[in-house]
Design an enzyme around this catalytic site. Structure first.
Site, PDB file in Angstrom:
ATOM      1  CG  ASP A  81      -5.323  -3.545   4.481  1.00  0.00           C
ATOM      2  OD1 ASP A  81      -5.982  -3.552   3.354  1.00  0.00           O
ATOM      3  OD2 ASP A  81      -5.619  -4.381   5.296  1.00  0.00           O
ATOM      4  CD  GLU A 103      -7.791  -6.676   6.466  1.00  0.00           C
ATOM      5  OE1 GLU A 103      -7.980  -6.393   5.310  1.00  0.00           O
ATOM      6  OE2 GLU A 103      -8.392  -6.171   7.225  1.00  0.00           O
TER       7      GLU A 103
END
Length: 219
Positions: A81, A103
């Site tokens: 990410d 996330e």
């Protein structure tokens, strides 16, 4: 190189961290999108992906990559990410795209967190980028008042609802000298779902796109 070219370079470099025959965790945002595009080139080597947002899930599906639910996955070797800010100690601010809670969850499950970012994201001290905080809607005003006590200036992200149905307060005017402590303090405010400080679970590897090429930083 342009910023987009730097993002593409780190996305390509991140493919080296994806084991063959496994499920990969995939983040959200412009840099993560480049990584998804790179995954499309090796999709025959993957067992699938877990996405941290509905947007990333749709992009993966369009490339023919199977998207799995995290609850159905027993092992996640790597999560890739981007970051809105990251320090040399690999603590981050994330959530500019609004997917910070998912996330954090995917990052918590993954054995290795590989952050991909261009050189503009590397900072000495976190806080110039407003810190996103996901909040239960009915607690918005209360949480905002508590954040003011901590020295921040919260602003409601207008017209935005997270994939979880909540709102986001973007907190300005913070100089985050002790990210671990602030992350914990924010988590204790009733009504906060998650905050965008990734210090307790920071990145394990940073692939940083620069004019000198892709640099690798580790904890």
């Amino acid at each position: 190189m342009t910023q987009d070219e730097l993002k593409q370079a780190v996305a390509r470099a991140a493919i080296e961290y994806v084991p063959v025959g496994t499920v990969v965790g995939v983040g959200t945002g412009s840099t993560a999108n480049y990584f998804i595009d790179e995954l499309g080139k090796i999709k025959h080597k993957l067992d699938g992906a877990v996405a941290s947002s509905e947007g990333s899930a749709q992009r993966l599906k369009k490339l023919g990559i199977e998207v799995l639910q995290l609850n159905d996955v027993t092992e996640l070797p790597v999560y890739v990410d981007g970051a809105d800010e990251i320090t040399h100690h690999l603590a981050m601010i994330k959530g500019g795209g609004g997917a910070l809670t998912r996330e954090k969850i995917v990052a918590a499950v993954a054995r290795k967190f590989v952050c991909i970012a261009d050189q503009s994201k590397l900072v000495d001290v976190l806080g110039k980028f407003p810190l996103p905080i996901e909040v239960i809607p009915m607690a918005r005003s209360y949480v905002a008042r508590e954040i003011v006590k901590l020295g921040g200036q919260p602003a409601l992200r207008q017209g935005f609802t997270t994939d979880n149905g909540n709102v986001i307060l973007d907190v300005h005017n913070l100089t985050i000298m002790k990210p671990l402590e602030l992350e914990s303090a924010l988590n204790q405010i009733t009504g906060v779902v998650a905050n965008g400080l990734f210090a307790r679970r920071g990145a394990d590897v940073l692939l940083l796109g620069s004019e000198k090429g892709v640099q690798t930083l580790t904890r």
